[in-house]
Design a protein around this motif. Structure first.
Motif, PDB file in Angstrom:
ATOM      1  N   TYR A 293      -4.560   5.110 -37.754  1.00 42.53           N
ATOM      2  CA  TYR A 293      -5.158   6.354 -36.960  1.00 42.53           C
ATOM      3  C   TYR A 293      -6.223   5.838 -36.101  1.00 42.53           C
ATOM      4  CZ  TYR A 293      -3.026   8.959 -40.858  1.00 42.53           C
ATOM      5  OH  TYR A 293      -2.080   9.245 -41.832  1.00 42.53           O
ATOM      6  N   SER A 294      -6.209   4.550 -35.794  1.00 46.59           N
ATOM      7  CA  SER A 294      -6.847   3.992 -34.801  1.00 46.59           C
ATOM      8  C   SER A 294      -6.620   4.186 -33.377  1.00 46.59           C
ATOM      9  CB  SER A 294      -7.329   2.169 -34.866  1.00 46.59           C
ATOM     10  OG  SER A 294      -6.027   1.734 -34.989  1.00 46.59           O
ATOM     11  N   VAL A 295      -7.474   4.222 -32.286  1.00 47.08           N
ATOM     12  CA  VAL A 295      -7.079   4.658 -31.074  1.00 47.08           C
ATOM     13  C   VAL A 295      -7.821   3.786 -30.081  1.00 47.08           C
ATOM     14  CG1 VAL A 295      -7.172   6.556 -29.481  1.00 47.08           C
ATOM     15  CG2 VAL A 295      -7.077   7.117 -31.717  1.00 47.08           C
ATOM     16  N   GLY A 296      -6.962   3.296 -29.199  1.00 45.68           N
ATOM     17  CA  GLY A 296      -7.449   2.560 -28.105  1.00 45.68           C
ATOM     18  C   GLY A 296      -6.778   2.673 -26.822  1.00 45.68           C
ATOM     19  N   HIS A 297      -7.647   3.120 -25.773  1.00 43.75           N
ATOM     20  CA  HIS A 297      -7.177   3.535 -24.487  1.00 43.75           C
ATOM     21  C   HIS A 297      -7.496   2.386 -23.307  1.00 43.75           C
ATOM     22  CE1 HIS A 297      -6.390   7.768 -25.496  1.00 43.75           C
ATOM     23  NE2 HIS A 297      -5.531   7.072 -26.378  1.00 43.75           N
ATOM     24  N   ILE A 298      -7.077   2.009 -22.530  1.00 42.56           N
ATOM     25  CA  ILE A 298      -7.439   1.029 -21.107  1.00 42.56           C
ATOM     26  C   ILE A 298      -7.151   1.696 -19.900  1.00 42.56           C
ATOM     27  CG2 ILE A 298      -6.961  -0.904 -20.254  1.00 42.56           C
ATOM     28  CD1 ILE A 298      -6.004  -2.311 -23.033  1.00 42.56           C
ATOM     29  N   LEU A 299      -8.191   1.747 -19.113  1.00 38.81           N
ATOM     30  CA  LEU A 299      -7.918   2.361 -17.595  1.00 38.81           C
ATOM     31  C   LEU A 299      -8.652   1.275 -16.834  1.00 38.81           C
ATOM     32  CD1 LEU A 299      -7.349   4.723 -15.733  1.00 38.81           C
ATOM     33  CD2 LEU A 299      -9.501   5.579 -16.443  1.00 38.81           C
ATOM     34  N   GLN A 300      -7.914   0.555 -15.954  1.00 39.40           N
ATOM     35  CA  GLN A 300      -8.351  -0.411 -14.943  1.00 39.40           C
ATOM     36  C   GLN A 300      -7.731  -0.035 -13.569  1.00 39.40           C
ATOM     37  OE1 GLN A 300      -8.069  -4.412 -17.473  1.00 39.40           O
ATOM     38  NE2 GLN A 300      -5.918  -3.607 -17.157  1.00 39.40           N
ATOM     39  N   HIS A 301      -9.009  -0.068 -12.719  1.00 34.26           N
ATOM     40  CA  HIS A 301      -8.508   0.166 -11.335  1.00 34.26           C
ATOM     41  C   HIS A 301      -9.070  -0.973 -10.514  1.00 34.26           C
ATOM     42  CE1 HIS A 301      -7.579   4.830 -11.186  1.00 34.26           C
ATOM     43  NE2 HIS A 301      -6.776   4.199 -11.937  1.00 34.26           N
ATOM     44  N   GLY A 302      -8.529  -1.435  -9.429  1.00 37.28           N
ATOM     45  CA  GLY A 302      -9.325  -2.593  -8.704  1.00 37.28           C
ATOM     46  C   GLY A 302      -8.805  -2.357  -7.274  1.00 37.28           C
ATOM     47  N   VAL A 303      -9.495  -3.323  -6.391  1.00 37.71           N
ATOM     48  CA  VAL A 303      -9.352  -3.079  -5.157  1.00 37.71           C
ATOM     49  C   VAL A 303      -9.371  -4.625  -4.648  1.00 37.71           C
ATOM     50  CG1 VAL A 303     -10.343  -2.501  -2.818  1.00 37.71           C
ATOM     51  CG2 VAL A 303     -10.355  -0.968  -4.671  1.00 37.71           C
ATOM     52  N   ILE A 304      -8.309  -5.022  -3.537  1.00 36.47           N
ATOM     53  CA  ILE A 304      -8.430  -6.207  -3.239  1.00 36.47           C
ATOM     54  C   ILE A 304      -8.625  -6.244  -1.613  1.00 36.47           C
ATOM     55  CG2 ILE A 304      -7.304  -8.368  -3.248  1.00 36.47           C
ATOM     56  CD1 ILE A 304      -5.396  -7.439  -5.378  1.00 36.47           C
ATOM     57  N   LEU A 305      -9.738  -6.967  -1.147  1.00 37.44           N
ATOM     58  CA  LEU A 305      -9.754  -7.147   0.291  1.00 37.44           C
ATOM     59  C   LEU A 305      -9.452  -8.577   0.766  1.00 37.44           C
ATOM     60  CD1 LEU A 305     -13.409  -5.699  -0.089  1.00 37.44           C
ATOM     61  CD2 LEU A 305     -11.439  -4.500   0.857  1.00 37.44           C
ATOM     62  N   GLU A 306      -9.224  -8.796   2.160  1.00 39.14           N
ATOM     63  CA  GLU A 306      -9.049 -10.026   2.754  1.00 39.14           C
ATOM     64  C   GLU A 306      -7.999 -10.602   1.941  1.00 39.14           C
ATOM     65  OE1 GLU A 306     -13.432 -10.580   4.410  1.00 39.14           O
ATOM     66  OE2 GLU A 306     -13.197 -10.765   2.172  1.00 39.14           O
ATOM     67  N   ARG A 307      -8.241 -12.271   1.354  1.00 38.53           N
ATOM     68  CA  ARG A 307      -7.309 -12.970   0.890  1.00 38.53           C
ATOM     69  C   ARG A 307      -7.625 -12.975  -0.679  1.00 38.53           C
ATOM     70  NH1 ARG A 307      -4.324 -16.706   4.248  1.00 38.53           N
ATOM     71  NH2 ARG A 307      -4.923 -16.621   6.306  1.00 38.53           N
ATOM     72  N   GLY A 308      -8.082 -12.029  -1.182  1.00 35.79           N
ATOM     73  CA  GLY A 308      -8.575 -11.911  -2.509  1.00 35.79           C
ATOM     74  C   GLY A 308      -7.324 -12.017  -3.491  1.00 35.79           C
ATOM     75  N   THR A 309      -7.391 -12.377  -4.670  1.00 34.89           N
ATOM     76  CA  THR A 309      -6.438 -12.260  -5.677  1.00 34.89           C
ATOM     77  C   THR A 309      -6.889 -11.509  -7.125  1.00 34.89           C
ATOM     78  OG1 THR A 309      -5.237 -14.213  -4.911  1.00 34.89           O
ATOM     79  CG2 THR A 309      -4.934 -13.295  -7.194  1.00 34.89           C
TER      80      THR A 309
END
Length: 420
Positions: A293-309
């Motif tokens: 009954y363990s609970v694990g939630h992941i929420l990830q939001h990212g932004v990339i500008l120029e030549r970024g990775t």
């Protein structure tokens, strides 16, 4: 030579024998252990340590303490501890928030028991490197049944005028039925004049019934190549709400893991990240459900500008025996340049029946209709893009429980956008 240098450093610090032995055992493992597995990120040639161990000299880059507020906090610049601020009533109740040397004097048995219990020294090459070469550390110990109203704050500053490696180890121990908020900042100060490496390990021990609100803002400079590992070990019915803003300027690997050993334990991980210039950031966020009954939630939001990775790896693993467990994840990336590169990789590993699991992932560019709508209202393109970015990341930022951290993340985000 390096092994003797490690021993000399440890003895000069009067570290106990068990810690000296841990350092040397880790050193012996470094060459034979593999690097951590970070999918779709090529970081094997990065400079993540020059195999030296030393301390910073006194620095002229001193933060403005008058602007730091009166909440409980610890401030370190490089290897030097500059400020410890704890109310007397919390000290009387047994709270400890100090550097490792002082903690070994105040609570030696507690430190020995828990140091290395969330992240093993021989798990991989970079964890072994941290145990062998860490040159500064901090310990936060919250005794059983203690509730703290004001947020605790750890401020760990890398001096950009120094080429001393920023090798930090942070140990957070939450006793049974404790409740508190903790804010963590890793930031470079100075003019970014010296190239440096950083190897940071944060261990969190979440005792039975503990409730931790953990917020972090990472803002290391463009000349710092960093590996940042955060690991939580959960006991029964413990909960940790993570909120992390990965806003560094240089190359970074972030390895964020929750091990849900306890029945009914909860982990809720929220991550935002921005990559710009030619920067590469790889974020590996993992939840492993061991307990029922363990609970694990992941929420990830990212932004990339120029030549970024930017690469998001979201990993949910429900092991055999974890009946009733729940593993959910969502990773979304917004690209503001056709020269940017991104991956959003959802990974689910399910070894048990009678569980719940799901994932979502997307990579896209700014919606043309959104931009048209904003610009048709007289808003210029640059401001319109900024509003779209804020709205996109706001889905995560608004979930952060600390108003102060929400505000600080927006300030850091705006500065990063201004620089780009």
């Amino acid at each position: 030579m390096s092994k003797q240098a490690i021993l000399n450093f440890s003895q000069a610090k009067a570290e106990p024998i068990w810690l000296q032995e841990r350092r040397l055992a880790a050193f012996d493992k470094i060459e034979t252990l593999p690097l951590p597995s970070i999918e779709r990120v090529r970081f094997h040639r990065w400079n993540l340590g020059d195999a030296t161990i030393s301390e910073n000299d006194a620095t002229a880059n001193i933060p403005d303490f008058t602007a730091l507020g009166n909440n409980p906090k610890l401030v370190q610049v490089g290897t030097q501890t500059l400020l410890e601020q704890l109310p007397a009533d919390l000290i009387k109740q047994g709270l400890v928030f100090t550097d490792l040397q002082s903690a070994l004097e105040e609570i030696p048995q507690v430190v020995e028991k828990y140091f290395g219990s969330a992240l093993a020294y021989d798990e991989d090459k970079l964890s072994a490197y941290n145990y062998a070469y860490f040159n500064s550390a901090a310990v936060l110990y919250v005794p059983d049944n203690m509730e703290i109203e004001k947020p605790l704050e750890g401020i760990y500053l890398q001096d950009s005028d120094s080429d001393v490696p920023f090798n930090k180890h942070v140990l957070i121990i939450a006793g049974k039925n404790t409740k508190f908020s903790y804010i963590e900042r890793f930031e470079s100060i100075g003019e970014y004049s010296e190239k440096a490496s950083a190897n940071i390990s944060v261990e969190i021990i979440a005792g039975s019934g503990s409730q931790i609100s953990y917020s972090a803002i990472d803002r290391l400079g463009e000349n710092v190549t960093a590996y940042i590992s955060r690991r939580v070990k959960h006991d029964h019915n413990s909960s940790v709400d993570w909120a992390m803003g990965v806003m560094n300027e240089g190359m970074v690997i972030g390895d964020f893991d929750s091990d849900l050993y306890g029945e009914g334990s909860h982990a809720n991980l929220k991550v935002i990240a921005v990559s710009s210039g030619r920067q590469i950031q790889g974020i590996d966020t993992r939840v492993t459900n061991y307990g029922k009954y363990s609970v694990g939630h992941i929420l990830q939001h990212g932004v990339i500008l120029e030549r970024g990775t930017l690469t998001f790896n979201g990993i949910g693993h429900i092991v055999k025996g974890a009946k009733g467990a729940d593993a959910q994840q969502e990773s979304r990336v917004l690209m503001l340049s056709d020269k940017a590169r991104s991956d959003a990789n959802p990974i689910l590993l399910i070894d048990e029946n009678e569980v719940s699991a799901g994932h979502a992932a997307s990579i896209g560019q700014v919606d043309a209709e959104d931009m048209y709508y904003l610009m048709s209202r007289g808003i210029d393109k640059e401001t319109a893009e900024r509003l779209v970015i804020r709205g996109f990341l706001g889905a995560v930022i608004t979930e952060i429980p600390s108003k102060e951290v929400r505000r600080d993340l927006i300030v850091v985000l705006d500065k990063k956008l201004d620089k780009s």
